[in-house]
Design an enzyme around this catalytic site. Structure first.
Site, PDB file in Angstrom:
ATOM      1  N   ARG A 109       9.231 -25.645   5.527  1.00  0.00           N
ATOM      2  CA  ARG A 109       8.345 -25.262   6.623  1.00  0.00           C
ATOM      3  C   ARG A 109       7.166 -26.214   6.811  1.00  0.00           C
ATOM      4  NH1 ARG A 109       7.954 -18.667   5.661  1.00  0.00           N
ATOM      5  NH2 ARG A 109      10.073 -18.231   6.327  1.00  0.00           N
ATOM      6  N   GLY A 130       0.805  -1.217   0.000  1.00  0.00           N
ATOM      7  CA  GLY A 130       0.000   0.000   0.000  1.00  0.00           C
ATOM      8  C   GLY A 130       0.835   1.262   0.000  1.00  0.00           C
ATOM      9  N   HIS A 161       1.072 -18.199   9.836  1.00  0.00           N
ATOM     10  CA  HIS A 161       2.039 -17.148   9.621  1.00  0.00           C
ATOM     11  C   HIS A 161       1.691 -16.284   8.416  1.00  0.00           C
ATOM     12  CE1 HIS A 161       5.837 -15.208   9.282  1.00  0.00           C
ATOM     13  NE2 HIS A 161       6.153 -15.804   8.169  1.00  0.00           N
TER      14      HIS A 161
END
Lengths: 644, 249, 227
Positions: free
Chosen positions: A337, A45, A408
């Site tokens: 992960r 943004g 996450h």
């Protein structure tokens, strides 16, 4: 509806260059006639708002925090990838592209990912020019580190605070445009809905979080840079305020939502310590380079440990199960992960968890300290150890750390085409809010890269193409469609305030989080997901009849803010379950227990599921409709991941 | 543990406000300070009372949103952010006073929530390098010595929480302002606008109504990121040399 | 506003005036002490009286002494302006504060210390400067030349135990004021460096103990000599 991804024709490496030439431009003098709304001031943004204002557009930037500098991009630790090949180790745009596609388990668009890799090099140049203090070598040139899922060193970093420094860089560029009068800033303001006029996004309705005032803002295009929705799980590493409301309201107005069930669960977080827990804290993945993951070999020993009858250090070598090293001898503790997370869940499900709640495994530095000495370990991980000590009160130099996986990042998000436009004309989604670049699993240090790529180097080009084809005529916020949306928003808030039930907002949020974590978390089954769907439907009904929202609308009201966000999380939760249930395969962060290899690894079904699921809102209480964007792989060969 | 909390309650910026006492029990030492307040708020909500409003977001010590003046110290007894402060720093029976940051330039919005937009305006006055997106040189064309890069990074770590202002007896924003001026004055990228930046940011800091610096060092001692007051000395140097040599009459 | 007045109205500009005048006054203390130590010479006040006469007649010293008064005035006026601003910066006070955990007492109370020192200064000027300049002073003669016997006035004043006590206590406050002011002036001027700042702090601390101690020694010694 047929989804047109607008991917340019031609060879992969030329697509973006060709596209930039082919799309329409707004001439410099006309840019000031166009207004753009940017919602969210994180990496995507802030960089978009600054860059568009520099080009001459009039920008309004919104954030719910008290300052744009606080957006959650700030919490990213590790680094940002870029295919600079400064290390002369064989990196290239193509290699970064390839690693990202493979890391995403072949569920991302080739063209988007290639563009991401291509502009990654410009990002580093831009950030350095802004004064971002990246780590340096003694010779004065930029330093790199390596990260999971790659065999080259391409990650740029600023201590363990890369996200912070990149965000402050983008924030400074944004601040400059605020001073120039090209950006008007609206902090402590929440977007409540998109305003559609003639089928196009023409503005938003917001709530001033301090005064409660409902306001309309008109523009020619709206950019949603509102981040991910990990807080649907209640506990995640996201900031407390991170929410899905902007994206979800856009979805209800016609923007398709893609792959909502693709969530990333990070293996090295500090475990939950009790019911009071409000959020989870991530410990950098780099710890797995030296720490050894283990649990007791038997349930009996684990029980003694949980009751405090023995200490971790008392457990003999033969009574320890270094399960990652045992199951994956070649990658050991450094498996990706998703694999590390899932295995932690398995051993805890077996009853071998090591803390009071039974949901934690050890990450032990004893052997590393013995081998390298405490000084070496301290130099590498000192700040992380301190953080751990601060939060848990345990000293990881003396007792093993305890870790557990936590939500996450969310790879899913609003569906966007190559121009980052959603299925609503004039409505764009950037950064984590869109679905585009990470497929079913994101590699480390790629989130920062994507947010900034979208904001600095993609949207400034692609938005011109849309604006050039639309009249610069402004629409007054007195337009009936603005008034109607304002009314809908007010009614919704009034409704929340009028229920006056018996349960607090957090009660519902926690309950939703438990359902999502249990059935739509690290491992999913058709049975569990069906059950979850029914539970969420029930929860939604209970929420709208029994929630107690205190205070009024015309004041700073945390309870109302939360209620509004949680109501959207509940609806999103249901869609996530639908998405997970329909995808009869395992890929990346989405692991369906029915679909695994004999060794227990994720089993993709490229034949039937090599597509992007784009869900279409059909109205209150209706099932959402599935649209598919087939993924075409012209440049990479789909293979099974193996880390044995 | 059981605690007595004295919390500043103020309905809005026009309200006068006062400290109100609350009892809270069964607090675990593993809770963070904000989680303790969550428990209180949940209890208040169940009783139908307005929860205590406070700013917070990332809860991992980096966004700078949380504040709170706890028992006479910004962010409480540890040199960390309030969200990273844990209840093991307190003991059973403690009376804890919780107040908002107090400064003319940080007006209270509600309860413990203050308006820190003055910090944003200081940055807007010049806390940036004026480069547009695109058209910049290759990142490695600007070599920067490691020690300078590290010093700049130390200054750049500021999270803009405002603890320095809260700790200072003069409610001075010098540590905050100097951290940004220092970062950019140290780096080659910041040289072009070095003078104008120092002049404008100091002028804005003054215009916001922050106090002057008495060099007590309280800001440095309380800063959760350990920003050093050597940055204030550097800012002073930058400002004086800018004043003495710029074309800005 | 011209750049000069703009600078002088900025907090940093005002602080720099405080620092520069403060450093000048620190320098003045050294000169003043050097002169005053002659009070302890065992010559019945001859060298001190000659020195005093020299000081009174030397045109350069007279200019410097006007400057000295001006600097004191600037130091006082800007401390008032800054203190006022600092107070206004926090209109609502905290209910509970623990400043001793993060800063030294002297650094937070420079205004109070300064006020006490100002009161001392007024008493001091009334007792000596004013008396010597405008009062009736006995004369002493050395080598046929007449000198004002300033020594006699001082000795007379220091025979009063209360007066001596007032001086000694005031020097204690001066010590605290200097203990912060010395190093702080350098910090304000931007003179902060890893190599030199620790030295400046040490010198400042030594200075703030030594100079007031020597000043306090004079009335004490003279008091006991008189007994």
């Amino acid at each position: 509806m047929i989804l047109d991804s607008k991917i340019p024709q031609g060879p992969l490496a030329e697509k973006w260059t060709k596209h930039k030439f082919n799309i329409k431009l707004v001439n410099p003098a006309n840019k000031r006639k166009y207004d753009v709304i940017v919602v969210g001031t994180g990496l995507a943004g802030a960089s978009a708002a600054a860059s568009l204002a520099e080009l001459g557009y009039n920008v309004k930037a919104f954030c719910f925090q008290d300052s744009p500098r606080r957006a959650h991009s700030i919490a990213a630790q590790g680094g940002i990838n870029a295919a600079k090949n400064y290390q002369n180790d064989g990196d290239s745009v193509y290699r970064l592209f390839y690693d990202t596609i493979k890391g995403g388990d072949y569920r991302a668009r080739e063209a988007n990912v290639y563009r991401l890799a291509e502009v990654s090099v410009n990002i580093i140049d831009q950030c350095v020019a802004q004064g971002v203090p990246f780590a340096r070598e003694y010779g004065g040139l930029l330093a790199n580190r390596s990260f999971g899922g790659a065999q080259v060193s391409r990650t740029f970093y600023a201590k363990g605070q890369t996200g912070q420094q990149l965000l402050l860089g983008a924030y400074s560029a944004l601040s400059r445009q605020v001073a120039n009068g090209k950006v008007k800033l609206y902090p402590r303001t929440e977007m409540m809905d998109v305003v559609m006029i003639d089928g196009k996004a023409r503005g938003i309705v917001t709530r001033n979080l301090v005064t409660g005032k409902i306001e309309s803002h008109s523009a020619h295009a709206v950019l949603l840079c509102t981040g991910g929705y990990g807080n649907v799980f209640f506990l995640s590493t996201n900031a407390m305020g991170s929410n899905v409301t902007a994206a979800w309201r856009a979805h209800r107005k016609g923007a398709f939502f893609s792959n909502p069930s693709f969530t990333q669960i990070h293996p090295t977080c500090i475990p939950v310590s009790g019911d009071h827990q409000s959020k989870l804290t991530l410990m950098s993945e780099s710890l797995r380079n030296d720490g050894r993951v283990w649990v007791p070999a038997t349930v009996e020993i684990a029980e003694k440990l949980r009751k405090g009858q023995i200490n971790a250090n008392d457990i003999k070598e033969e009574d320890r199960d270094y399960y990652l090293e045992r199951k994956y001898p070649s990658f050991g503790n450094l498996v990706p992960r998703d694999v590390a997370s899932r295995n932690a869940k398995y051993v805890c499900d077996e009853g071998r968890g090591v803390n009071e709640t039974g949901e934690a495994v050890f990450l032990d530095f004893r052997d590393a300290i013995k081998r390298d000495g405490r000084n070496v370990i301290e130099a590498k991980y000192g700040n992380l150890f301190d953080m751990y000590m601060q939060i848990t009160g345990d000293n990881p130099y003396e007792v093993p750390m305890m870790i557990y996986p936590a939500v996450h990042y969310t790879m899913g998000g609003l569906w966007v085409d190559y121009n980052l436009m959603t299925t609503i004309p004039g409505l764009y989604a950037l950064g984590e809010a869109n679905f585009s670049d990470h497929g079913a699993n994101r590699l480390g240090a790629s989130a920062l890269m994507q947010g900034l790529a979208d904001g600095y180097f993609v949207i400034p080009y692609t938005i011109g193409d849309y604006l050039a084809q639309n009249s610069a005529e402004r629409i007054s916020t007195d337009h009936p469609d603005f008034k109607k949306t304002e009314q809908e928003v007010t009614q919704r808030l009034q409704k929340l305030l009028s229920i006056k039930g018996e349960k607090t907002v957090d009660y519902f949020h926690k309950k939703l989080g438990k359902i999502m974590w249990e059935y739509c978390g690290m491992a999913r089954t058709a049975e569990g997901l069906s059950k979850a769907k029914a539970m969420i439907k029930e929860l939604k009904k209970e929420f709208w009849t029994n929630v107690n929202v205190l205070g009024g609308n015309d004041e700073l009201n945390l309870s109302l803010e939360k209620a509004n966000r949680v109501s959207d999380f509940i609806e999103l939760g249901e869609l996530m379950v639908d998405d997970a249930l329909h995808r009869n395969e395992s890929c990346g962060g989405h692991f369906r227990e029915e679909y695994q290899t004999p060794e227990g690894e994720a089993l993709r079904d490229d034949e039937n599921f090599a597509y992007v699921a784009a869900w279409e809102y059909k109205g209150e209480g209706q099932e959402e409709a599935l649209n598919k964007e087939e993924l075409v792989f012209e440049n990479v060969k789909l293979t099974q991941r193996s880390y044995k | 543990m059981n605690l007595t909390l004295k919390i500043w309650r103020q309905k809005n910026s026009a309200d006068k406000g006062a400290l109100k006492e609350y009892k809270i029990s069964n607090i675990s030492e593993d809770m963070s300070f904000l989680e303790m307040l969550d428990v209180l708020n949940e209890e208040l909500s169940e009783k139908g009372e307005d929860p205590v409003h406070f700013d917070h977001d990332c809860r991992e010590g980096i966004c700078g949103m949380c504040s709170l003046y706890i028992d006479g110290k910004p962010h409480g007894p540890q040199q960390t952010t309030t969200c990273q402060l844990h209840m093991r720093s307190f003991k059973d029976g403690d009376v804890i006073t919780i107040e908002p940051w107090r400064a003319k330039s940080f007006p209270v919005l509600k309860d413990l929530v203050v308006d820190r937009s003055s910090f944003d305006r200081i940055i807007q006055a010049g806390g940036y390098v004026s480069v547009n997106t695109g058209g910049v040189p290759d990142a490695n064309e600007i070599p920067i010595s490691k020690s300078i890069a590290d010093l700049a990074m130390d200054a750049a770590q500021c999270i803009g929480c405002g603890a320095c202002v809260a700790a200072c007896k003069n409610a001075s924003a010098m540590l905050f302002t100097s951290a940004k001026i220092s970062q950019l004055a140290l780096l080659p990228q910041g040289q072009v606008e070095r003078k104008i930046r120092a002049e404008k940011m100091v002028a804005q800091m003054d215009a916001e109504g922050f106090g002057a610096c008495t060099n007590t060092g309280a800001c440095e001692a309380e800063c959760p990121k350990g920003i050093s007051i050597t940055n204030i000395a550097r800012m002073n140097r930058e400002y004086f040399s800018a004043i003495a040599s710029s074309d800005n009459v | 506003m011209s750049w000069v007045s703009k600078t002088l109205s900025s907090t940093l500009g005002q602080k720099v005036l405080m620092a520069l005048t403060g450093l000048f006054l620190i320098l003045f203390l050294v000169v003043h002490l050097a002169g005053n130590l002659q009070l302890l010479f065992p010559d019945g006040g001859e060298s001190f009286n000659k020195y005093a006469a020299n000081m009174a007649n030397n045109p350069l010293i007279r200019v410097v002494s006007i400057g000295n008064f001006a600097f004191i005035l600037i130091h006082v006026i800007y401390s008032i302006i800054l203190t006022k601003r600092n107070k206004q910066s926090r209109p609502v006070a905290y209910a509970v504060t623990k400043p001793s955990t993060n800063s030294a007492w002297a650094s937070r109370n420079m205004g109070i210390l300064g006020t006490i020192i100002l009161i001392f200064l007024l008493v001091h000027l009334k007792g000596f400067y004013y008396e010597i300049k405008f009062g009736s002073v006995p004369m002493a003669s050395y080598d046929g030349e007449e000198y004002k016997d300033v020594f006699a006035i001082v000795a007379n004043a220091y025979s009063n135990i209360l007066y001596v006590a007032f001086y000694v206590v005031s020097m204690g406050f001066l010590a605290f004021h200097l203990s912060h002011g010395f190093a702080s002036a350098f910090q304000t001027l931007g003179l902060n460096h890893v190599k030199y700042s620790p030295l400046i702090r040490k010198v400042g601390l030594g200075f703030s103990i030594l100079i007031p101690a020597l000043f306090a020694l004079i009335p004490l010694v003279m008091f006991f000599q008189n007994q």
